[in-house]
Design a protein around this motif. Sequence first.
Motif, PDB file in Angstrom:
ATOM      1  N   VAL A 100      14.159   1.463   7.959  1.00 13.89           N
ATOM      2  CA  VAL A 100      13.311   1.958   6.877  1.00 13.89           C
ATOM      3  C   VAL A 100      11.869   1.882   7.365  1.00 13.89           C
ATOM      4  O   VAL A 100      11.427   0.831   7.843  1.00 13.89           O
ATOM      5  N   THR A 101      11.159   2.987   7.266  1.00 18.75           N
ATOM      6  CA  THR A 101       9.795   3.042   7.774  1.00 18.75           C
ATOM      7  C   THR A 101       8.799   3.271   6.645  1.00 18.75           C
ATOM      8  O   THR A 101       9.100   3.931   5.642  1.00 18.75           O
ATOM      9  N   PHE A 102       7.601   2.729   6.843  1.00 19.16           N
ATOM     10  CA  PHE A 102       6.489   2.851   5.902  1.00 19.16           C
ATOM     11  C   PHE A 102       5.250   3.221   6.711  1.00 19.16           C
ATOM     12  O   PHE A 102       5.008   2.645   7.772  1.00 19.16           O
ATOM     13  N   THR A 103       4.470   4.160   6.208  1.00 14.30           N
ATOM     14  CA  THR A 103       3.248   4.550   6.898  1.00 14.30           C
ATOM     15  C   THR A 103       2.127   4.720   5.894  1.00 14.30           C
ATOM     16  O   THR A 103       2.287   5.431   4.892  1.00 14.30           O
ATOM     17  N   VAL A 104       0.999   4.069   6.168  1.00 12.97           N
ATOM     18  CA  VAL A 104      -0.212   4.226   5.370  1.00 12.97           C
ATOM     19  C   VAL A 104      -1.267   4.836   6.277  1.00 12.97           C
ATOM     20  O   VAL A 104      -1.637   4.243   7.298  1.00 12.97           O
ATOM     21  N   LEU A 105      -1.736   6.025   5.929  1.00 11.07           N
ATOM     22  CA  LEU A 105      -2.739   6.706   6.734  1.00 11.07           C
ATOM     23  C   LEU A 105      -4.125   6.337   6.214  1.00 11.07           C
ATOM     24  O   LEU A 105      -4.465   6.622   5.064  1.00 11.07           O
ATOM     25  N   ASP A 106      -4.923   5.698   7.064  1.00 12.28           N
ATOM     26  CA  ASP A 106      -6.239   5.202   6.661  1.00 12.28           C
ATOM     27  C   ASP A 106      -7.402   6.043   7.169  1.00 12.28           C
ATOM     28  O   ASP A 106      -8.528   5.911   6.671  1.00 12.28           O
ATOM     29  N   GLY A 107      -7.183   6.898   8.151  1.00  8.35           N
ATOM     30  CA  GLY A 107      -8.297   7.694   8.638  1.00  8.35           C
ATOM     31  C   GLY A 107      -7.903   8.608   9.773  1.00  8.35           C
ATOM     32  O   GLY A 107      -6.917   8.367  10.481  1.00  8.35           O
ATOM     33  N   LEU A 160      15.108  10.067   5.180  1.00  2.00           N
ATOM     34  CA  LEU A 160      14.994  10.555   3.809  1.00  2.00           C
ATOM     35  C   LEU A 160      13.976   9.745   3.006  1.00  2.00           C
ATOM     36  O   LEU A 160      14.026   8.510   2.979  1.00  2.00           O
ATOM     37  N   PRO A 161      13.043  10.425   2.327  1.00  2.00           N
ATOM     38  CA  PRO A 161      12.094   9.698   1.485  1.00  2.00           C
ATOM     39  C   PRO A 161      12.798   9.083   0.287  1.00  2.00           C
ATOM     40  O   PRO A 161      13.684   9.704  -0.309  1.00  2.00           O
ATOM     41  N   THR A 162      12.422   7.869  -0.045  1.00  2.00           N
ATOM     42  CA  THR A 162      13.037   7.200  -1.185  1.00  2.00           C
ATOM     43  C   THR A 162      12.081   6.175  -1.758  1.00  2.00           C
ATOM     44  O   THR A 162      11.133   5.742  -1.091  1.00  2.00           O
ATOM     45  N   ALA A 174       0.807  -1.217   0.000  1.00  2.00           N
ATOM     46  CA  ALA A 174       0.000   0.000   0.000  1.00  2.00           C
ATOM     47  C   ALA A 174       0.842   1.269   0.000  1.00  2.00           C
ATOM     48  O   ALA A 174       0.300   2.368  -0.102  1.00  2.00           O
ATOM     49  N   SER A 175       2.160   1.141   0.097  1.00  2.00           N
ATOM     50  CA  SER A 175       3.045   2.301   0.206  1.00  2.00           C
ATOM     51  C   SER A 175       3.681   2.636  -1.138  1.00  2.00           C
ATOM     52  O   SER A 175       4.015   1.746  -1.914  1.00  2.00           O
ATOM     53  N   PHE A 176       3.857   3.930  -1.375  1.00  2.00           N
ATOM     54  CA  PHE A 176       4.554   4.378  -2.569  1.00  2.00           C
ATOM     55  C   PHE A 176       5.964   4.877  -2.248  1.00  2.00           C
ATOM     56  O   PHE A 176       6.826   4.883  -3.115  1.00  2.00           O
ATOM     57  N   LEU A 177       6.175   5.323  -1.023  1.00  7.46           N
ATOM     58  CA  LEU A 177       7.474   5.803  -0.587  1.00  7.46           C
ATOM     59  C   LEU A 177       7.789   5.206   0.782  1.00  7.46           C
ATOM     60  O   LEU A 177       6.889   4.851   1.542  1.00  7.46           O
ATOM     61  N   CYS A 178       9.072   5.119   1.068  1.00  2.99           N
ATOM     62  CA  CYS A 178       9.513   4.777   2.416  1.00  2.99           C
ATOM     63  C   CYS A 178      10.446   5.883   2.888  1.00  2.99           C
ATOM     64  O   CYS A 178      10.793   6.798   2.134  1.00  2.99           O
ATOM     65  N   GLY A 189      -9.424  16.248  22.941  1.00  2.00           N
ATOM     66  CA  GLY A 189      -8.195  16.372  22.157  1.00  2.00           C
ATOM     67  C   GLY A 189      -7.208  15.265  22.478  1.00  2.00           C
ATOM     68  O   GLY A 189      -6.503  14.765  21.595  1.00  2.00           O
ATOM     69  N   PHE A 190      -7.181  14.846  23.737  1.00  2.00           N
ATOM     70  CA  PHE A 190      -6.236  13.827  24.172  1.00  2.00           C
ATOM     71  C   PHE A 190      -6.445  12.513  23.426  1.00  2.00           C
ATOM     72  O   PHE A 190      -5.487  11.792  23.129  1.00  2.00           O
ATOM     73  N   ASN A 191      -7.705  12.169  23.131  1.00  6.90           N
ATOM     74  CA  ASN A 191      -8.013  10.876  22.513  1.00  6.90           C
ATOM     75  C   ASN A 191      -8.124  10.930  20.996  1.00  6.90           C
ATOM     76  O   ASN A 191      -8.438   9.909  20.380  1.00  6.90           O
ATOM     77  N   HIS A 192      -7.910  12.098  20.399  1.00  8.53           N
ATOM     78  CA  HIS A 192      -7.833  12.134  18.940  1.00  8.53           C
ATOM     79  C   HIS A 192      -6.665  11.252  18.486  1.00  8.53           C
ATOM     80  O   HIS A 192      -5.638  11.167  19.161  1.00  8.53           O
ATOM     81  N   SER A 193      -6.820  10.620  17.342  1.00 12.99           N
ATOM     82  CA  SER A 193      -5.782   9.708  16.866  1.00 12.99           C
ATOM     83  C   SER A 193      -5.873   9.584  15.352  1.00 12.99           C
ATOM     84  O   SER A 193      -6.556  10.377  14.690  1.00 12.99           O
ATOM     85  N   MET A 194      -5.211   8.602  14.829  1.00 10.53           N
ATOM     86  CA  MET A 194      -5.267   8.281  13.409  1.00 10.53           C
ATOM     87  C   MET A 194      -5.330   6.777  13.248  1.00 10.53           C
ATOM     88  O   MET A 194      -4.714   6.035  14.024  1.00 10.53           O
ATOM     89  N   ASN A 195      -6.084   6.330  12.268  1.00 13.87           N
ATOM     90  CA  ASN A 195      -6.043   4.934  11.862  1.00 13.87           C
ATOM     91  C   ASN A 195      -4.936   4.786  10.829  1.00 13.87           C
ATOM     92  O   ASN A 195      -4.859   5.566   9.869  1.00 13.87           O
ATOM     93  N   TYR A 196      -4.090   3.807  11.018  1.00 19.66           N
ATOM     94  CA  TYR A 196      -2.892   3.697  10.195  1.00 19.66           C
ATOM     95  C   TYR A 196      -2.415   2.256  10.139  1.00 19.66           C
ATOM     96  O   TYR A 196      -2.823   1.401  10.940  1.00 19.66           O
ATOM     97  N   ARG A 197      -1.535   2.004   9.179  1.00 22.70           N
ATOM     98  CA  ARG A 197      -0.739   0.794   9.117  1.00 22.70           C
ATOM     99  C   ARG A 197       0.711   1.237   8.961  1.00 22.70           C
ATOM    100  O   ARG A 197       1.003   2.046   8.091  1.00 22.70           O
ATOM    101  N   SER A 198       1.597   0.734   9.784  1.00 22.37           N
ATOM    102  CA  SER A 198       2.991   1.158   9.713  1.00 22.37           C
ATOM    103  C   SER A 198       3.915  -0.047   9.844  1.00 22.37           C
ATOM    104  O   SER A 198       3.559  -1.049  10.467  1.00 22.37           O
ATOM    105  N   ALA A 199       5.076   0.089   9.246  1.00 26.63           N
ATOM    106  CA  ALA A 199       6.076  -0.979   9.297  1.00 26.63           C
ATOM    107  C   ALA A 199       7.458  -0.363   9.460  1.00 26.63           C
ATOM    108  O   ALA A 199       7.723   0.742   8.971  1.00 26.63           O
ATOM    109  N   VAL A 200       8.312  -1.087  10.157  1.00 26.17           N
ATOM    110  CA  VAL A 200       9.716  -0.700  10.320  1.00 26.17           C
ATOM    111  C   VAL A 200      10.576  -1.914   9.993  1.00 26.17           C
ATOM    112  O   VAL A 200      10.334  -3.009  10.507  1.00 26.17           O
ATOM    113  N   VAL A 201      11.557  -1.711   9.144  1.00 23.14           N
ATOM    114  CA  VAL A 201      12.535  -2.748   8.809  1.00 23.14           C
ATOM    115  C   VAL A 201      13.904  -2.252   9.234  1.00 23.14           C
ATOM    116  O   VAL A 201      14.279  -1.112   8.916  1.00 23.14           O
ATOM    117  N   VAL A 202      14.634  -3.055   9.981  1.00 19.05           N
ATOM    118  CA  VAL A 202      15.965  -2.655  10.431  1.00 19.05           C
ATOM    119  C   VAL A 202      16.991  -3.692   9.969  1.00 19.05           C
ATOM    120  O   VAL A 202      16.678  -4.873   9.798  1.00 19.05           O
TER     121      VAL A 202
END
Length: 234
Positions: A92-99, A54-56, A37-41, A106-119
């Motif tokens: 290397v990190t990847f983030t997909v923002l879903d909502g 750095l985006p790549t 689902a990611s276009f950049l990391c 304000g404290f409980n505001h958040s984002m729906n996401y999918r994220s990955a980290v590769v080391v």
Amino acid sequence: MSTADDVPLSPTPRSTPRRERERAQSERAALYDVLDASFLCHLAVVVDGVPLALPTVFAVDPAGRDHGGTLYLHGSVASRSLLQAPAQDVSVTFTVLDGLVLARSGFNHSMNYRSAVVVGRPRVVEDPDERLRALDLLVDRVVPGRAATLRRPTRKELAATRLLALPLHEASVKLRRGDPEDEDDDVAAGVWAGVLPLAVRAGEVVTAADAGGLAVPETVRQRAAELRAADGPG
């Protein structure tokens, strides 16, 4: 060498999530969902003593020669980040923002996401066959099947390109889905809360000015249709 499915996620302490562990995923398929689902990391690397993220662009080969499969990173031979990365461990990190999660406080505001980290520690891709395959994978990430319709890279282009390969062995995935998580008193107050879903969607294909009269390739039309129909989990 292991292929994707038989290597668990987070196999080492440094790739194991420590906060909000209930959001961590254990199946390697979740990693490929995020990568697909990611276009950049973002490559996190120390360059001349300075930490940079750095985006790549990237490509993935689940059956690559590296442990757990291969993540390819691409750039110029003059790129300091790609020149210095093989001498150190990187992430290397990847983030997909879903909502956008709109809570009652304000404290409980958040984002729906999918994220990955590769080391791991990347290697320079030197083998000519692997380089060509990786470059094709990079193109096909944008539009599947397009690499086969293009001319092959020239020696000059290959000489100007640097490719790194990072094992997919050490990876972690986290996600958040669903409604806001509000306090009972805030829910009882009767204030609206909900989620605003987000997704990447394609517009109409624009033919280059110097390609007038040529039909849009089927691979491009199919890709545009897929991205118009894309709908994130919300």
